[in-house]
Design a protein around this motif. Sequence first.
Motif, short mmCIF file in Angstrom:
data_model
loop_
_atom_site.label_atom_id
_atom_site.label_comp_id
_atom_site.label_asym_id
_atom_site.label_seq_id
_atom_site.Cartn_x
_atom_site.Cartn_y
_atom_site.Cartn_z
N GLN A 18 1.06 -1.35 -0.20
CA GLN A 18 0.10 -0.09 0.10
C GLN A 18 0.99 1.34 -0.23
N ALA A 19 1.83 1.43 0.91
CA ALA A 19 2.57 2.52 1.05
C ALA A 19 3.71 2.57 -0.07
N GLY A 20 4.44 1.53 -0.56
CA GLY A 20 5.13 1.69 -1.80
C GLY A 20 4.48 2.10 -2.91
N GLY A 40 9.22 -5.66 -5.23
CA GLY A 40 8.13 -6.43 -4.27
C GLY A 40 8.49 -7.73 -4.31
N ASP A 41 8.64 -8.15 -3.33
CA ASP A 41 8.96 -9.80 -3.19
C ASP A 41 7.63 -10.73 -3.56
N GLU A 42 6.53 -10.10 -3.60
CA GLU A 42 5.27 -11.12 -3.91
C GLU A 42 5.39 -11.09 -5.35
N PRO A 43 4.54 -11.92 -6.00
CA PRO A 43 4.58 -11.94 -7.17
C PRO A 43 3.40 -10.97 -8.15
N GLN A 48 -5.03 -4.18 -2.29
CA GLN A 48 -5.05 -3.72 -0.82
C GLN A 48 -5.31 -5.15 -0.02
N ARG A 49 -5.07 -4.91 1.09
CA ARG A 49 -5.14 -6.31 1.87
C ARG A 49 -6.39 -6.14 2.65
N PRO A 50 -7.19 -5.02 3.04
CA PRO A 50 -8.19 -5.39 3.95
C PRO A 50 -9.35 -6.30 3.42
N SER A 53 -9.40 -10.53 4.61
CA SER A 53 -9.98 -11.29 5.76
C SER A 53 -11.51 -10.95 5.60
N LYS A 54 -12.15 -10.30 4.48
CA LYS A 54 -13.19 -9.84 4.34
C LYS A 54 -13.87 -10.27 3.16
N ALA A 55 -14.24 -9.53 2.25
CA ALA A 55 -15.19 -9.98 0.98
C ALA A 55 -14.31 -10.97 0.31
N ARG A 86 13.34 -9.43 -4.10
CA ARG A 86 13.51 -9.29 -2.72
C ARG A 86 14.69 -8.53 -2.30
N VAL A 87 14.66 -7.29 -2.02
CA VAL A 87 15.77 -6.47 -1.68
C VAL A 87 16.32 -7.18 -0.40
N THR A 88 17.82 -7.43 -0.58
CA THR A 88 18.50 -8.23 0.48
C THR A 88 19.49 -7.21 1.31
N LEU A 133 -2.48 -14.63 8.19
CA LEU A 133 -2.86 -13.78 7.16
C LEU A 133 -2.43 -12.68 7.16
N ARG A 134 -1.55 -12.57 5.84
CA ARG A 134 -1.02 -11.11 5.77
C ARG A 134 -1.28 -11.09 4.05
N SER A 135 -0.57 -11.81 3.36
CA SER A 135 -0.78 -11.82 1.91
C SER A 135 -1.97 -12.26 1.14
N GLY A 280 4.21 3.78 6.19
CA GLY A 280 3.68 2.61 6.43
C GLY A 280 3.61 1.87 7.71
N ASP A 281 3.45 0.57 7.58
CA ASP A 281 3.25 -0.14 8.87
C ASP A 281 4.82 -0.32 9.63
N CYS A 282 5.82 -0.06 8.66
CA CYS A 282 7.13 -0.26 9.24
C CYS A 282 7.60 0.86 10.14
N SER A 298 -2.36 0.75 9.33
CA SER A 298 -3.69 0.96 8.61
C SER A 298 -3.54 1.74 7.36
N VAL A 299 -4.44 1.25 6.52
CA VAL A 299 -4.25 1.88 5.06
C VAL A 299 -4.18 3.58 4.89
N PRO A 300 -5.17 4.20 5.69
CA PRO A 300 -4.97 5.54 5.80
C PRO A 300 -3.54 6.03 6.06
C1 LIG Z 1 -6.28 -9.35 6.55
C2 LIG Z 1 -5.87 -7.81 6.69
C3 LIG Z 1 -6.83 -6.97 6.83
C4 LIG Z 1 -6.60 -5.72 7.25
N1 LIG Z 1 -7.73 -4.73 7.16
C5 LIG Z 1 -7.57 -3.53 7.41
C6 LIG Z 1 -8.78 -2.59 7.49
O1 LIG Z 1 -9.79 -2.98 7.49
N2 LIG Z 1 -8.43 -1.42 7.49
C7 LIG Z 1 -7.27 -0.73 7.48
O2 LIG Z 1 -7.23 0.62 7.59
N3 LIG Z 1 -6.04 -1.53 7.46
C8 LIG Z 1 -6.33 -3.04 7.26
N4 LIG Z 1 -5.07 -3.63 7.37
C9 LIG Z 1 -3.86 -2.96 7.49
C10 LIG Z 1 -3.45 -2.53 6.04
O3 LIG Z 1 -3.68 -3.49 5.14
C11 LIG Z 1 -1.98 -2.26 6.44
O4 LIG Z 1 -1.68 -1.40 7.46
C12 LIG Z 1 -1.22 -1.57 5.02
O5 LIG Z 1 -1.27 -2.38 3.90
C13 LIG Z 1 0.20 -1.07 5.33
O6 LIG Z 1 0.81 -0.96 4.21
P1 LIG Z 1 2.38 -1.06 3.87
O7 LIG Z 1 2.69 -0.33 2.52
O8 LIG Z 1 3.00 -0.54 4.95
O9 LIG Z 1 2.64 -2.67 4.10
P2 LIG Z 1 2.38 -3.67 3.23
O10 LIG Z 1 1.02 -3.51 2.50
O11 LIG Z 1 2.32 -4.99 4.23
O12 LIG Z 1 3.35 -3.90 2.03
C14 LIG Z 1 4.78 -4.13 2.60
C15 LIG Z 1 5.26 -4.91 1.05
O13 LIG Z 1 6.65 -4.86 1.12
C16 LIG Z 1 7.02 -6.30 0.80
N5 LIG Z 1 8.66 -6.54 1.15
C17 LIG Z 1 8.95 -6.57 2.48
N6 LIG Z 1 10.40 -6.62 2.70
C18 LIG Z 1 10.42 -6.58 1.25
C19 LIG Z 1 11.82 -6.65 0.74
N7 LIG Z 1 13.12 -6.63 1.52
N8 LIG Z 1 12.00 -6.72 -0.75
C20 LIG Z 1 10.86 -6.61 -1.32
N9 LIG Z 1 9.61 -6.28 -0.96
C21 LIG Z 1 9.51 -6.47 0.61
C22 LIG Z 1 6.14 -7.19 1.46
O14 LIG Z 1 5.97 -8.53 0.89
C23 LIG Z 1 4.81 -6.52 1.35
O15 LIG Z 1 4.26 -6.83 0.08
C24 LIG Z 1 -5.24 -4.89 7.23
C25 LIG Z 1 -4.37 -5.91 7.14
C26 LIG Z 1 -4.45 -7.34 6.70
C27 LIG Z 1 -3.42 -8.20 6.68
#
Ligand SMILES: Cc1cc2nc3c(=O)[nH]c(=O)nc-3n(C[C@H](O)[C@H](O)[C@H](O)COP(=O)(O)OP(=O)(O)OC[C@H]3O[C@@H](n4cnc5c(N)ncnc54)[C@H](O)[C@@H]3O)c2cc1C
Length: 408
Positions: A18-20, A40-43, A48-50, A53-55, A86-88, A133-135, A280-282, A298-300
């Motif tokens: 989301q943040a990237g 991105g290390d996912e394929p 969007q992750r929300p 766990s829902k729809a 993946r960035v190492t 549950l994350r991906s 983002g989350d990190c 959170s997404v916002p």
């Molecule tokens: C099931 C679920 C339900 C959710 N529901 C809600 C909701 O209802 N409302 C809400 O506000 N938030 C919700 N969230 C939280 C929200 O999805 C996250 O806060 C948001 O995705 C954070 O964005 P981010 O970019 O920080 O991290 P992420 O979206 O997790 O993205 C990080 C990405 O970086 C990749 N990565 C990590 N390390 C490396 C590397 N070294 N090299 C390459 N890639 C790498 C990861 O694999 C991942 O794809 C939910 C989360 C989950 C898992």
Amino acid sequence: MMSENTKSMRAVIIGAGQAGAQGAISLRQAGFAGDIVMFGDEPVPPYQRPPLSKAYLQGELAAERLYLRPAEFYGAQNISLRLGERVTGIDRAAQMVETAKGREPYDKLLIATGAPPRRLNAPGAALAGVHYLRSLSDSDALHPLLNADGAIVIVGAGYIGLEVAASARKAGRKVVLLEMMDRVLARVAVKELSDFYAKLHADAGVDLRLGAALEGFEGEGRVTAARLASGEVIECAAALVGIGAAPDVALAQAAGLEIDNGIIVDEYARSSDPNIFAAGDCTNFLSPRYGRRMRLESVPNAIEQAKVAAANMAGKNTVYDALPWFWSDQYDVKLQTAGLGEGAGDVVMRGAPEEKKFSLWHLKDGHVLAVDAVNDPASFLVGRKLITAGAHVDPARLADATTDLKSL
Ligand SMILES: Cc1cc2nc3c(=O)[nH]c(=O)nc-3n(C[C@H](O)[C@H](O)[C@H](O)COP(=O)(O)OP(=O)(O)OC[C@H]3O[C@@H](n4cnc5c(N)ncnc54)[C@H](O)[C@@H]3O)c2cc1C
């Protein structure tokens, strides 16, 4: 002018979530004219992750509908999307990131690695059938279990655990929900909200066990039961562990950036290295609004902080000070929450939990600090405005559901 300045520059983004993705999009919107490379290390393209766990988990949404932008968008914006890579490592002295395929130079780096689930450290945790549950692939692996026989044990009654419990019950699955604390959502909600959700799930047929500590899972190769600290053994065909998430700081830490429950960034989303931003989350960021550091999942937060990071990478000077907000969907109930209730002296309830439409207002000396709105978007919207304005409200009028919210 901005384009001229940034034409020869190179922005690299670690993490295509989301943040990237927002960072890449906002870099272009901010006029960044140089190369943008996102790893991105996912394929799959950023999604969007929300709904996972829902729809989407319930099978009501196709995977493509999760994508934040169609896959072609990135190429059209001249954003090089390096999926499954993946960035190492980060070499700060040379301004390079490292992957299995080689090294890539950067002028500005955005770390957006997210917060993967905390892993359970207990006997049997590695058995097949124990899920996290994350991906998207986690959700795909969980989906068939919703329609299988036998109980699903969910460990942890946080938002993920509760949302999966709701999805599983909707699919008719027997659900046992284990929570170590004496209420659900104990770390993030006030008791009134916890009690509402506990009843909602109990009414939907979830076997909710509060104060129930998991000792471990049992089974030969595959999970067949969960054992509680009390000695009770609960048979199950699958398990989901939802015990929180931890910021992915490994790369930042190895590169010597300042870390403390997340990558330390200032209100400009800048890390302890002026050429490295994080969003983002990190991140553990400095919030001017609250005068302290915080980490939000959170997404916002991911979107707004990434916008600020991108603007500043493109040479602007923007401060991240958005009001935190969040939502959760369970059964026919939508929760929207704004602000942070910490330090609130009173919680005023408006509306009726039995009707599944009410709001909880967190007040300090008559000022609204936060609002939790259950199936009540009007309270959420008005609450956000009142929090932002620092407005003073009369608790008695607020609690009176006949008071027009707008008059507050
Ligand atoms: C099931 C679920 C339900 C959710 N529901 C809600 C909701 O209802 N409302 C809400 O506000 N938030 C919700 N969230 C939280 C929200 O999805 C996250 O806060 C948001 O995705 C954070 O964005 P981010 O970019 O920080 O991290 P992420 O979206 O997790 O993205 C990080 C990405 O970086 C990749 N990565 C990590 N390390 C490396 C590397 N070294 N090299 C390459 N890639 C790498 C990861 O694999 C991942 O794809 C939910 C989360 C989950 C898992």
